[in-house]
Design a protein around this motif. Structure first.
Motif, PDB file in Angstrom:
ATOM      1  N   GLN A  79       0.816  -1.212   0.000  1.00  0.00           N
ATOM      2  CA  GLN A  79       0.000   0.000   0.000  1.00  0.00           C
ATOM      3  C   GLN A  79       0.858   1.274   0.000  1.00  0.00           C
ATOM      4  OE1 GLN A  79       0.247  -2.199   2.464  1.00  0.00           O
ATOM      5  NE2 GLN A  79       0.095  -1.252   4.503  1.00  0.00           N
ATOM      6  N   ASN A 101      -2.205  -6.407   0.156  1.00  0.00           N
ATOM      7  CA  ASN A 101      -2.713  -5.052   0.358  1.00  0.00           C
ATOM      8  C   ASN A 101      -2.097  -4.141  -0.700  1.00  0.00           C
ATOM      9  OD1 ASN A 101      -3.410  -2.462   1.219  1.00  0.00           O
ATOM     10  ND2 ASN A 101      -3.306  -3.017   3.384  1.00  0.00           N
ATOM     11  N   ASN A 103      -3.733  -1.131  -1.476  1.00  0.00           N
ATOM     12  CA  ASN A 103      -4.461   0.121  -1.320  1.00  0.00           C
ATOM     13  C   ASN A 103      -3.577   1.327  -1.665  1.00  0.00           C
ATOM     14  OD1 ASN A 103      -6.628  -1.346  -0.400  1.00  0.00           O
ATOM     15  ND2 ASN A 103      -6.318  -0.852   1.757  1.00  0.00           N
ATOM     16  N   PHE A 127      -7.014  -6.429  -1.085  1.00  0.00           N
ATOM     17  CA  PHE A 127      -7.332  -5.025  -0.839  1.00  0.00           C
ATOM     18  C   PHE A 127      -6.833  -4.199  -2.019  1.00  0.00           C
ATOM     19  CE2 PHE A 127      -6.717  -5.745   4.038  1.00  0.00           C
ATOM     20  CZ  PHE A 127      -7.791  -6.613   4.035  1.00  0.00           C
ATOM     21  N   GLU A 129      -8.272  -0.858  -2.505  1.00  0.00           N
ATOM     22  CA  GLU A 129      -8.945   0.419  -2.263  1.00  0.00           C
ATOM     23  C   GLU A 129      -8.084   1.583  -2.741  1.00  0.00           C
ATOM     24  OE1 GLU A 129      -9.698   0.391   1.921  1.00  0.00           O
ATOM     25  OE2 GLU A 129     -11.403  -0.962   1.750  1.00  0.00           O
TER      26      GLU A 129
END
Length: 352
Positions: A79, A101, A103, A127, A129
């Protein structure tokens, strides 16, 4: 007494033995002879903690590409970078990934190589996002349990993208660009074990079609929904938490018993256009009606059971379970009507 003490000591021994065995297994993995191997195969841009050999931390590194991922990695943190593409090459050896992850990157649908996600057979948590996706990526790993796609630009959900995700329990699509036309009657087909569905902060005007029957939590805040269809919740008989804050619901848009549903324990209808409290079920525990246009409250009318009957059964009958009632931001003047307190005897907080 002695028998009880011996039983407790035996239980403690068994628990400690299990814990010790687990810890020993972890430390076997952390044999110093292997640390140099972990360090040598760790991407130079990332951090490989010796105490957590199955994790790889590549977050906040300004990366534009994903480095080669070692085979031992289960948990991958990427991320807060500048990554634009998701290709198969970095993941050739990483066949044990459980958690990724990604994101807050710059990933687009065009940047995702075809089939790269579906080849991650053991992936459970994905993830993505705060990226630049315009549609739900497909195909996805069949074993996925959580899919987080909040704060993208998603306006399209490919047909059948969820059809094989029987293990998915959480789907987060909030703050995207979904219209009613994006949610067809078969969009969520296959999500047989879904428990939480978040479609808040989109552009919906209608309640979504064919929500999976096992859904427990349904979040639809910050849309433009005006009407609850008749018997809508009979198709999702387990729904417990329902959020419809910041919509355009009026009294005419709610059927007479629209929210009189025994499974719903937490109902949030804040910031709508209601002028009266809709009928509720005796099982409801939390009710949010703040910032509507309600002018008065009549406890006798909104009580889900007869007050006279409630008097007969007292605390041993089916009395209403409401514990929290929020009514501030309306046109209601205190004090709280006495019949509210007579009906809802379990009330612990009333905000007015």
């Amino acid at each position: 007494m002695i028998l009880k003490v011996y039983t407790s000591l035996l239980l403690l021994f068994l628990v400690n033995s299990t814990w010790t065995r687990t810890v020993r297994q972890v430390y076997d993995d952390l044999d110093p002879d292997h640390w140099s191997h972990y360090t040598s195969e760790c991407p130079k841009e990332c951090f490989c903690p010796p105490s957590f050999p199955n994790a790889l931390y590549c977050d906040n590194k300004g990366l534009k590409e994903i480095p080669p991922i070692p085979a031992r990695i289960w948990y991958l943190y990427l991320q807060n970078n500048q990554i634009e593409t998701l290709s198969e090459k970095p993941f050739v050896n990483s066949t044990h990934l459980r958690w990724i992850n990604l994101n807050k990157n710059k990933i687009t649908n065009i940047g995702i190589e075809s089939g790269v996600l579906s080849k991650m057979k053991r992936l459970l948590y994905l993830f993505l996002e705060d990226n630049e996706l315009e549609e739900v990526p497909a195909p996805l790993p069949v074993g996925l349990e959580q899919l987080r796609l909040a704060r993208n630009k998603i306006s399209r959900i490919p047909e059948g993208v969820f059809s094989h995700l029987e293990n998915l329990t959480m789907l987060d699509l909030h703050q995207n660009s979904l219209l009613d036309s994006a949610l067809q009657s078969d969009t969520f087909q296959g999500l047989n074990n879904l428990m939480q569905l978040n479609i808040a902060k989109n552009s919906l005007k209608k309640m979504p079609l064919s929500i999976p029957a096992n859904t427990l939590q349904l979040f639809l805040d910050n849309n433009s929904i005006e009407v609850i269809p008749e018997n809508y919740f009979s198709a999702i008989p387990k729904v417990t938490f329902l959020r419809l804050n910041y919509n355009k619901l009026s009294d005419d848009g709610i059927p007479s018993n629209g929210f009189n549903v025994s499974s719903i324990l937490d109902l949030q209808l804040s910031h709508n256009q209601l002028t009266k409290i809709p009928p509720i079920n005796a099982h409801l525990e939390h009710l949010h009606l703040d910032h509507n246009k309600i002018k008065s409250v009549n406890g006798t009318q909104i009580c889900p059971v007869s007050i006279a009957l409630e008097e007969d059964y007292g605390y041993y009958g089916n009395i209403p379970r409401l514990r929290y009632l929020r009514l501030d931001g309306n046109e209601i003047q205190p004090p709280i009507p006495l019949d509210i307190m007579i009906c809802f005897r379990l009330l612990q907080a009333v905000v007015i």
